[in-house]
Scaffold this active site. Structure first.
Site, short mmCIF file in Angstrom:
data_model
loop_
_atom_site.label_atom_id
_atom_site.label_comp_id
_atom_site.label_asym_id
_atom_site.label_seq_id
_atom_site.Cartn_x
_atom_site.Cartn_y
_atom_site.Cartn_z
CG PHE A 105 -10.59 19.48 25.99
CD1 PHE A 105 -11.11 20.32 25.01
CD2 PHE A 105 -11.39 17.98 26.27
CE1 PHE A 105 -12.36 20.26 24.49
CE2 PHE A 105 -12.54 18.37 25.85
CZ PHE A 105 -13.36 19.65 25.12
CG ASP A 125 -6.45 14.31 23.19
OD1 ASP A 125 -7.00 14.36 21.59
OD2 ASP A 125 -7.67 14.77 23.72
CE1 TYR A 176 -16.85 16.02 19.96
CE2 TYR A 176 -16.71 13.65 19.91
CZ TYR A 176 -17.09 15.15 20.81
OH TYR A 176 -16.66 14.75 22.24
CE LYS A 177 -13.81 17.81 19.38
NZ LYS A 177 -12.92 17.59 20.74
NE ARG A 214 -12.78 26.18 20.39
CZ ARG A 214 -13.50 24.94 20.40
NH1 ARG A 214 -12.22 24.54 20.55
NH2 ARG A 214 -14.60 24.21 20.61
C1 LIG Z 1 -13.27 17.49 21.68
C2 LIG Z 1 -12.40 17.21 22.52
C3 LIG Z 1 -12.46 15.50 23.41
C4 LIG Z 1 -13.74 14.82 24.01
O1 LIG Z 1 -13.78 13.75 24.02
P1 LIG Z 1 -15.15 13.81 24.57
O2 LIG Z 1 -14.88 12.06 25.25
O3 LIG Z 1 -15.30 12.88 23.77
O4 LIG Z 1 -15.62 13.57 25.25
C5 LIG Z 1 -10.83 15.42 24.39
N1 LIG Z 1 -10.44 15.81 24.18
C6 LIG Z 1 -9.97 16.67 23.60
C7 LIG Z 1 -8.50 17.68 22.94
C8 LIG Z 1 -10.88 17.83 22.47
O5 LIG Z 1 -10.45 18.33 21.56
#
Ligand SMILES: *Cc1c(COP(=O)(O)O)cnc(C)c1O
Length: 400
Positions: free
Chosen positions: A106, A185, A210-211, A360
């Site tokens: 990400f 992560d 939040y996912k 997705r």
């Molecule tokens: C959703 C997601 C994030 C989001 O990070 P925030 O700090 O909450 O905006 C970061 N890394 C990965 C791999 C994600 O899937």
């Protein structure tokens, strides 16, 4: 009876990997925290309940990710937690020079690692492995990049675009053999893929709530620090909540002996309470069972995809073996952007679009059903077969 608030029974919601649905219990809990807690208890709410939320909810998430309770706390965002842990890890690894990140990670994770390297006076070099459009996890490239200069490796357990699932135990072992630390992560795997952080000897981890944990928009994230490593790491953004005794108000800083040393300031109580209800739902069903449901729904999706969608120009952009995927599927199509908009506007089916040409579908086994998969396939099919997407005007929205 669904455990989730369903405003539109006809909505086919396939974006639980970006924002999970609202648990009914979370809506009720928020009402209670607002009226009884904030409205009535006021400052007394801290001792009544709030002060231990980061540890208590962290303890529940620890169960979900296979860790002893005290090693997980809830705080800040995934990005901030990543910065804190990556910077702490680099300080611990001084003398080595290389940080490895996977190219399909990400983007925020990559920017944050760059920030951590800058905070460490650029004494480390970023090394990206794999290719950006890679569908499978690049084991060989990673293995070839590891050496006695490797300080830290930052990886996603499930890749946000393709859904590729990394073998966490195997990769962690490889990194350790080179003397590096590994930071995982878990944003796209927590709550849908079984994880055993302690058993797999993981050093550090962060993840979103939040996912698939359904914690609510912008809910704070969590972090994990292996207990054998904790005392060797220092929080680069230490605040009063990382102090061993915040309410002594002493100017003499003493880090908390536990993972609380990675807290910084006051927790956002309303969001924290909402997370707890989503986490309770995951615990009640159990990750093993959620994984089985997720795999059976995604296998159905892939089967229908092969039967009906490949001939319409769609391409599977996720690994084929179900054990090498997380809980979302990615499909490529040259018209992906307009097809996604058409699904939302004409079919009441919500996936999401990811640049440059991916659609997705997040499969959230807590609330998605076989019917959702069938409707998604019907909508994808009609969009191209009947050329529906051609009448779509693309709006440039900030969030895709
Ligand atoms: C959703 C997601 C994030 C989001 O990070 P925030 O700090 O909450 O905006 C970061 N890394 C990965 C791999 C994600 O899937």
């Amino acid at each position: 009876m669904s455990n989730f608030y369903i405003h539109d029974p006809e909505l086919c919601y396939m974006d639980g990997n970006s924002l999970g649905r609202l648990p009914i219990a979370a809506a009720e809990r928020l009402q209670q925290v607002i009226h009884k807690g904030w409205g009535t208890d006021l400052i007394r709410g801290w001792n009544a309940d709030w002060i231990d939320l980061p540890q208590r909810i962290g303890g529940k998430i620890a169960t979900i990710v296979g860790a002893d309770q005290e090693q997980v706390i809830v705080s800040d965002s995934t990005s901030i937690n990543l910065f804190k842990l990556a910077t702490a890890a680099l300080n611990r690894q001084q003398g080595r020079t290389q940080v490895i990140v996977e190219r399909t990670n990400f983007p925020t994770d990559v920017y944050i690692v760059e920030s951590a390297i800058e905070a460490a006076n650029n004494e480390f070099e970023l090394h990206l492995v794999g290719t950006e459009d890679q569908v499978d996890f690049p084991y060989e490239e990673l293995e070839a990049a590891l050496n006695d200069q490797t300080a830290l490796v930052v990886l996603s357990h499930v890749a946000f675009r393709s859904g590729a699932l990394a073998d966490m135990q195997r990769v962690t072992e490889l990194v350790h053999q080179a003397g590096g630390l590994v930071l995982w992560d878990l944003s796209h795997s927590v709550g849908v893929v079984p994880i055993e952080l302690d058993e797999w000897n993981v050093d550090l981890a962060v993840g979103c709530t939040y996912k698939y944990l359904c914690g609510g928009p912008g809910a704070p994230a969590f972090l994990y620090v292996n207990k054998d490593l904790n005392s060797e790491l220092e929080n680069p953004i230490k605040g009063w909540f990382s102090h061993a005794a915040p309410f002594k108000f002493s100017l003499d800083y003493k880090p908390h002996p536990g993972s609380e040393r990675f807290l910084t300031g006051t927790p956002p109580v309303l969001s924290m309470c909402a997370i707890e209800e989503g986490v309770n739902l995951v615990l009640a069903t159990g990750v093993e069972s959620l994984r089985r449901q997720s795999q059976s729904l995604s296998e159905l999706f892939v089967q229908l995809f092969n039967e009906r969608l490949t001939k319409l120009g769609y391409e599977l952009r996720s690994p084929v073996p179900p054990d090498e995927r997380g809980s979302h599927l990615s499909f490529g199509h040259p018209e992906a952007r307009r097809i996604t908009a058409n699904l939302i506007e004409k079919h009441n089916v919500i996936p999401d679009f990811r640049e440059p040409d991916n659609i997705r579908f997040g499969i959230a086994p807590l609330y998605n059903s076989q019917r959702d998969i069938e409707r998604s396939v019907d909508a994808l099919e009609a969009s191209v077969r009947d050329r529906e997407f051609e009448s779509i005007q693309i709006r440039n929205e900030k969030v895709t």
